[in-house]
Write an enzyme that holds these catalytic residues in place. Structure first.
Site, mmCIF file in Angstrom:
data_model
loop_
_atom_site.group_PDB
_atom_site.id
_atom_site.type_symbol
_atom_site.label_atom_id
_atom_site.label_comp_id
_atom_site.label_asym_id
_atom_site.label_seq_id
_atom_site.Cartn_x
_atom_site.Cartn_y
_atom_site.Cartn_z
ATOM 1 C CG HIS A 19 45.533 -36.582 52.511
ATOM 2 N ND1 HIS A 19 46.563 -37.353 52.025
ATOM 3 C CD2 HIS A 19 45.080 -35.864 51.450
ATOM 4 C CE1 HIS A 19 46.714 -37.122 50.730
ATOM 5 N NE2 HIS A 19 45.849 -36.214 50.360
ATOM 6 C CG ASP A 75 41.772 -33.601 47.859
ATOM 7 O OD1 ASP A 75 42.472 -32.570 47.841
ATOM 8 O OD2 ASP A 75 42.244 -34.749 47.809
ATOM 9 C CB SER A 76 39.407 -29.214 43.689
ATOM 10 O OG SER A 76 39.550 -28.016 44.428
ATOM 11 C CG ASP A 104 44.762 -22.595 43.830
ATOM 12 O OD1 ASP A 104 43.664 -22.070 44.077
ATOM 13 O OD2 ASP A 104 45.846 -22.090 44.157
ATOM 14 N N GLY A 118 33.002 -33.091 38.807
ATOM 15 C CA GLY A 118 32.425 -33.100 40.152
ATOM 16 C C GLY A 118 31.158 -32.278 40.271
#
Lengths: 288, 288
Positions: free
Chosen positions: A69, A161-162, A164, A145
C-alpha cells in the site's frame, strides 16, 4: 496442488499456476463465502496476521500491507502539489485509501469497488483500514471501474488496486481503459497500477508496455519487494501525462517524514524501485 | 505441512516453521540421498529451473541464482583494489565462486565446504557453476569453516554462504567465529554473510547485530529481494575492519559494466539495498 484451494479448512494453497506456490496455515477461519463475483475468505494466522483472499489467492495481510500500500499511495501523491483529487479503482480493503488520506494535500478521494461484499467484509474484519471512510474527503462508489472512470475528470492521481489484472481484471490493462484514464486525468496527472510479478509474468508486461508507451509521454515499471506475493518481486506501473514525472527528488526525507507510521520507504529505496535491474531492463528495451 | 518434507515424490514443502511456506512441484527427480550431514535433493521443475535443496529446504535454483549470488560476490569485491584474496565459507554449489572468479582483480579464491557430497552433486548437476573450479586461482578445501578460517590470513574478503545460520550453522553467527574472521582479514578487509529473512527472523538479527557492532568498526544489513526465499525479503550482512567502507560510490556503472551477464544490480538498486526501511531501521537502532 494445481489451482488455488483450501484443504480441510486448515491450509490454503495459492498455486500461482507455476511449479511453485505458497501456502498459509489457518488459525481461525473468520469468513469464507462466495459473492456475486468471487470467493471471499478472511482468516487469522499465527504469524502472518489476518489475511484476505479472493478466490483463495492471497490479496493482503495485516502483517505486510505497508509493503504494497505504501508505494501504491505515497509514490504518486509525491508527484502532485496540494488540492489533490485521487480516484482509486478497486481497493475494496480500504488499505490504499487509508494511506492516501494520511496526506493533508489530498482534497478528494473517490474509490470505486466492483464487489459490495468485499466492502462489507472489510468493514467487519479490517476496520482499522475501513475507518478512513468516515473522512469527509472520501466517497465510495460500487461500480465497474472501467465504466466509472468515464464519469469522472480533472483527476490528479488514479490508483488501480485490482485483483491480478492478467487473470481477473483484464479490462484494466486494455488500451481502451488506459485511454479512459488518460482522458480523466488533468494535464499533468499520474497513474499507479498493480501489474504483475516480474519473474513469472513477463508476458503480462509484454502486453502492457507497448500499450502504455504509445499513450503516455512518461511511464516506468516500479519494482517493489512484497512478502507473500508469489516470488516477492512485485511490479507496479507508474504513468504520467507529463514528461517531467516521475521527479524522484520530490520523494525526499522531508516528504516521507510527514507520513505517519511509514514502514517501507526511504529516498534511496524508492530510487532503487525505479531503477530497472538488467534482467528487466533488457526485456523492457526489447518491447519498446 | 509442518516441517520440510516431500509428498509422494511430486511436491516438496518448504515449511519455514511459520504459518506460511512455499512448495515446489517436481518434474524430474535427479538426486535424493542423505549425506553424512544432510538430505541432498536435486530436481528439475517446469518453470523455476533446476533446484538444490538441503534437508528439503530451498537453497538455490538456476532461475534465481543471480538474485542471491550477485550481491554476495559483487558488493564486497567492489570495496577492494586489485590482487584480492577471497575466502568463501560454504558455497558448495559453486555459485558464489563462479561470480567471484568473473573479476580479473581476484588473485586467489579459497572455498571451504563442510559436506563433500554437496561438492559431488554440484559437479554432476550444476556443472555450469562448478566449471569455475578449473580456474587456477581457485582452491577447494573440505573442512569445517569455523576451523578452516583459523588457518588462513591476509584475506581481503570473506564470503559466508552457509545454510540457514539460525538453524543449521549457528556457529557461523557466534562471537568466536566473528573474532576468527576479524583476525583472518587484512586491516581493511570485508565480510559478506547470509543472515536471515527480515520479516520472520528478526530474532536472528537481534543476536547478530550487538555481536558484530562490538567487533567491527563498520557494519550494515543489506536487504535484497530473493525469489523463493521465504518472504523474499532477504537479509545479508556486510562487515568491514575499516571505517571507510562500504563506499557505495565504488559500485558505479563502470564497475558493473565489467561484470559479464550481470542480472540484478544497478548503482541505484545497490544504494537501495543498503538503505534500511523504517521497519528495519527502527529495529536495528533499538539493538545498538
Amino acid at each position: 496442488m494445481k489451482g488455488n484451494h483450501m484443504i480441510d479448512g486448515h491450509f490454503i494453497v495459492d498455486a500461482t499456476g507455476k511449479s511453485y506456490g505458497n501456502f498459509f496455515i489457518v488459525k481461525d477461519m473468520l469468513y469464507d463465502k462466495k459473492s456475486d463475483y468471487q470467493q471471499i475468505t478472511v482468516f487469522d494466522t499465527e504469524e502472518v496476521g489476518r489475511i484476505l483472499m479472493l478466490d483463495y489467492a492471497f490479496n493482503v495481510s495485516t502483517l505486510m500491507e505497508a509493503f504494497y500500500h505504501e508505494p501504491m499511495a505515497h509514490v504518486p501523491l509525491a508527484m502532485c502539489d496540494g488540492n489533490i483529487k485521487v480516484c482509486i479503482i478497486g481497493g475494496g480493503d480500504f488499505g490504499v485509501a487509508m494511506h492516501v488520506l494520511k496526506h493533508g494535500t489530498v482534497s478528494e478521494c473517490l474509490m470505486c469497488e466492483l464487489d459490495p461484499a468485499v466492502i462489507e467484509v472489510s468493514r467487519t474484519y479490517f476496520s482499522q483500514w475501513s475507518a478512513c471512510e468516515k473522512d469527509s474527503r472520501f466517497s465510495l462508489f460500487i461500480d465497474d471501474g472501467s465504466q466509472f472512470i468515464e464519469t469522472v475528470d480533472n483527476l490528479d492521481v488514479i490508483i488501480i488496486d485490482s485483483t491480478d489484472p492478467s487473470i481477473h481484471a483484464k479490462e484494466l490493462i486494455s488500451e481502451s481503459f488506459y485511454k479512459k484514464c488518460y482522458r480523466a486525468l488533468k494535464k499533468d496527472g499520474v497513474v499507479m497500477q498493480i501489474i504483475a510479478d516480474t519473474i513469472f509474468y513477463k508476458d503480462v508486461w509484454a502486453g502492457v508496455i507497448p500499450t502504455v508507451s504509445s499513450l503516455f509521454p512518461s511511464w516506468a515499471p516500479v519494482l517493489v519487494p512484497v512478502p507473500f506475493y508469489v516470488t516477492g518481486c512485485w511490479g507496479l506501473l507508474f504513468l504520467s501525462k507529463s514528461h517531467n514525472k516521475p521527479d524522484l527528488s520530490k520523494i525526499d526525507s522531508a516528504y516521507l517524514s510527514r507520513i505517519p507510521g511509514l514502514k517501507t520507504m526511504t529516498p534511496d529505496i524508492v530510487r532503487g524501485w525505479f531503477s530497472l535491474p538488467p534482467y528487466m531492463n533488457d526485456y523492457v528495451e526489447m518491447l519498446t
